[in-house]
Design a protein around this motif. Structure first.
Motif, PDB file in Angstrom:
ATOM      1  N   ILE A   1       8.610   8.485   8.070  1.00  0.00           N
ATOM      2  CA  ILE A   1       7.748   8.749   6.926  1.00  0.00           C
ATOM      3  C   ILE A   1       6.328   8.344   7.289  1.00  0.00           C
ATOM      4  O   ILE A   1       6.091   7.242   7.791  1.00  0.00           O
TER       5      ILE A   1
ATOM      6  N   VAL B   1       2.569   7.685   5.876  1.00  0.00           N
ATOM      7  CA  VAL B   1       1.876   7.327   4.638  1.00  0.00           C
ATOM      8  C   VAL B   1       0.408   7.125   4.944  1.00  0.00           C
ATOM      9  O   VAL B   1       0.051   6.470   5.931  1.00  0.00           O
TER      10      VAL B   1
ATOM     11  N   ALA C   1       8.579  -1.088   2.739  1.00  0.00           N
ATOM     12  CA  ALA C   1       8.114  -0.206   1.670  1.00  0.00           C
ATOM     13  C   ALA C   1       9.311   0.322   0.912  1.00  0.00           C
ATOM     14  O   ALA C   1      10.440   0.361   1.417  1.00  0.00           O
TER      15      ALA C   1
ATOM     16  N   ILE D   1      10.408   3.744  -0.771  1.00  0.00           N
ATOM     17  CA  ILE D   1      10.056   5.153  -0.809  1.00  0.00           C
ATOM     18  C   ILE D   1      10.713   5.806  -2.019  1.00  0.00           C
ATOM     19  O   ILE D   1      11.936   5.754  -2.174  1.00  0.00           O
TER      20      ILE D   1
ATOM     21  N   ASN E   1      15.029   5.497  -4.979  1.00  0.00           N
ATOM     22  CA  ASN E   1      14.242   4.515  -4.245  1.00  0.00           C
ATOM     23  C   ASN E   1      14.980   4.133  -2.965  1.00  0.00           C
ATOM     24  O   ASN E   1      16.151   3.735  -3.010  1.00  0.00           O
TER      25      ASN E   1
ATOM     26  N   ALA F   1      12.419   1.210   3.326  1.00  0.00           N
ATOM     27  CA  ALA F   1      11.900   1.682   4.609  1.00  0.00           C
ATOM     28  C   ALA F   1      11.272   0.523   5.372  1.00  0.00           C
ATOM     29  O   ALA F   1      10.701  -0.393   4.777  1.00  0.00           O
TER      30      ALA F   1
ATOM     31  N   PHE G   1       6.826   4.620   8.715  1.00  0.00           N
ATOM     32  CA  PHE G   1       7.983   3.863   8.246  1.00  0.00           C
ATOM     33  C   PHE G   1       9.250   4.606   8.656  1.00  0.00           C
ATOM     34  O   PHE G   1       9.257   5.836   8.786  1.00  0.00           O
TER      35      PHE G   1
ATOM     36  N   ALA H   1       5.073   6.023  -1.761  1.00  0.00           N
ATOM     37  CA  ALA H   1       5.462   4.810  -1.041  1.00  0.00           C
ATOM     38  C   ALA H   1       4.869   3.587  -1.735  1.00  0.00           C
ATOM     39  O   ALA H   1       3.652   3.490  -1.908  1.00  0.00           O
ATOM     40  N   HIS H   2       5.748   2.693  -2.149  1.00  0.00           N
ATOM     41  CA  HIS H   2       5.308   1.409  -2.694  1.00  0.00           C
ATOM     42  C   HIS H   2       5.343   0.421  -1.524  1.00  0.00           C
ATOM     43  O   HIS H   2       6.408  -0.081  -1.157  1.00  0.00           O
ATOM     44  N   VAL H   3       4.194   0.178  -0.955  1.00  0.00           N
ATOM     45  CA  VAL H   3       4.093  -0.636   0.252  1.00  0.00           C
ATOM     46  C   VAL H   3       3.786  -2.078  -0.127  1.00  0.00           C
ATOM     47  O   VAL H   3       2.774  -2.361  -0.760  1.00  0.00           O
TER      48      VAL H   3
END
Length: 347
Positions: free
Chosen positions: A197, A199, A214, A216, A223, A226, A246, A263-265
């Motif tokens: 992935i 980002v 992260a 994803i 969810n 990653a 990722f 992406a919630h990093v």
């Protein structure tokens, strides 16, 4: 004679009246059942309104019968995530680079082998020439071939180094090493077991070295965890920022090459709140809600924020607090119960 006729007439009328009574009784009984059934349905309404808030009433027997589960929330420190956008990389892009590297390495190895052969031959002919066993012309031809092969080797090496530099610049050190070592992860990427992935992150972000993991989020709302691999040395052409890579395991084909994702990093900073499991959330009018126990057996719906996703749920601040009891499984049944009165039953 007349008496017999009269008697038969009376009997016939009596039988008719008896049958008519049976029909009336049966019809009346059926109607009563229907009313009772309708009243029975109405009696199952488990909602009431207090101060403008709708509550659903449930006892332990009803919850057990319907598989409804409760969870008492506890305080939790959750990591704050930076919301970024990216996409699942099409495997052909990395495989093409792997193919280019393999071809360049093969060309260099072949060139090195030719140079070694011609060098060895040149040394042999030099010895023979010193003994006057080989003419100077033969030695010159051998020397020319050696120079040609040596230049070919140098050219192949420069080409290989350029391709390696291009791959490292594009993919970073870790993914580049997969390519250079022909790591088994490449075949697993082809099979779809894992997905890469990419980002995009703003070039001004100072937390880039703190990224580790992260979450994803796919278009379907799944969810997926990653792992951070590294970052590219070139700007992302789509997001116009630095590209982060990722690696995520692809389960049930939830990640598909070319898919756009959020992406919630996680950057490392933390915030206090309570953890709400994903199974507790119901969606109504595209907004997330949970049912919490206002009083024993009385549940009301409250909207929460899903802006702080965690690996095992969502970190909620403000709306709910530690000690609150919520429906963690079966909340959809309460939503249906709450809006049952809006459903019109057709005859």
């Amino acid at each position: 004679m007349r008496r017999k006729i009269l008697t038969r007439t009376i009997i016939t009328i009596s039988i008719g009246l008896f049958i008519a009574c049976l029909v009336v009784i049966k019809t009346t009984h059926g109607y009563s059942d229907k009313v009772e059934d309708e009243e029975g349905v109405k009696s199952e309404n488990r909602t009431f309104v207090r101060d403008g808030i709708t509550y659903v009433i449930l006892d332990s027997v009803t919850m057990s019968r319907n598989g409804i589960e409760l969870t008492r929330l506890s305080a939790r420190m959750g990591r704050v995530a930076l919301v970024l956008y990216g996409s699942v990389i099409v495997p052909e892009s990395i495989l093409n680079d792997a193919s280019d590297f393999s071809s360049a390495r093969g060309a260099y190895e072949s060139a090195t082998s030719r140079r070694a052969v011609s060098e060895k031959e040149l040394q042999r002919l030099k010895t023979l020439n010193e003994n006057k066993s080989v003419s100077d012309k033969v030695l010159e031809e051998a020397n020319s071939q050696y120079v040609l092969d040596k230049n070919g080797e140098a050219t192949a090496l420069r080409n290989l180094e350029l391709i390696k530099a291009r791959i490292v610049l594009k993919w970073g050190d870790r993914i580049s090493n997969w390519i250079f070592k022909n790591d088994s992860i490449l075949s697993r990427l082809i099979k779809g077991e894992f997905e890469l992935i990419e980002v995009g992150v703003p070039m001004t972000d100072t937390l880039i070295k703190k990224y580790q993991t992260a979450l994803i989020t796919t278009p379907s709302g799944s969810n997926i965890k990653a792992r951070f691999l590294g970052f590219s040395g070139v700007a992302d052409p789509v997001f116009q920022g630095r590209a982060l890579f990722f690696l995520a395991r692809s389960l049930n084909q939830e990640l598909v090459p070319g898919m756009n994702v959020v992406a919630h990093v996680f950057s490392g900073s933390a915030r206090a709140g309570v953890l709400v499991p994903k199974s507790a959330i119901v969606w109504y009018k595209s907004l997330p809600w949970v049912y919490y126990e206002k009083a024993p057996g009385e549940f009301s719906r409250v909207m929460i924020s899903t802006e702080l996703p965690q690996f095992d749920g969502y970190l909620v601040t403000g709306t709910l607090k530690s000690g609150d009891v919520i429906i963690s499984k079966g909340a959809q049944l309460l939503l249906s119960e709450e809006f049952k009165s809006q459903i019109k039953v057709e005859d």
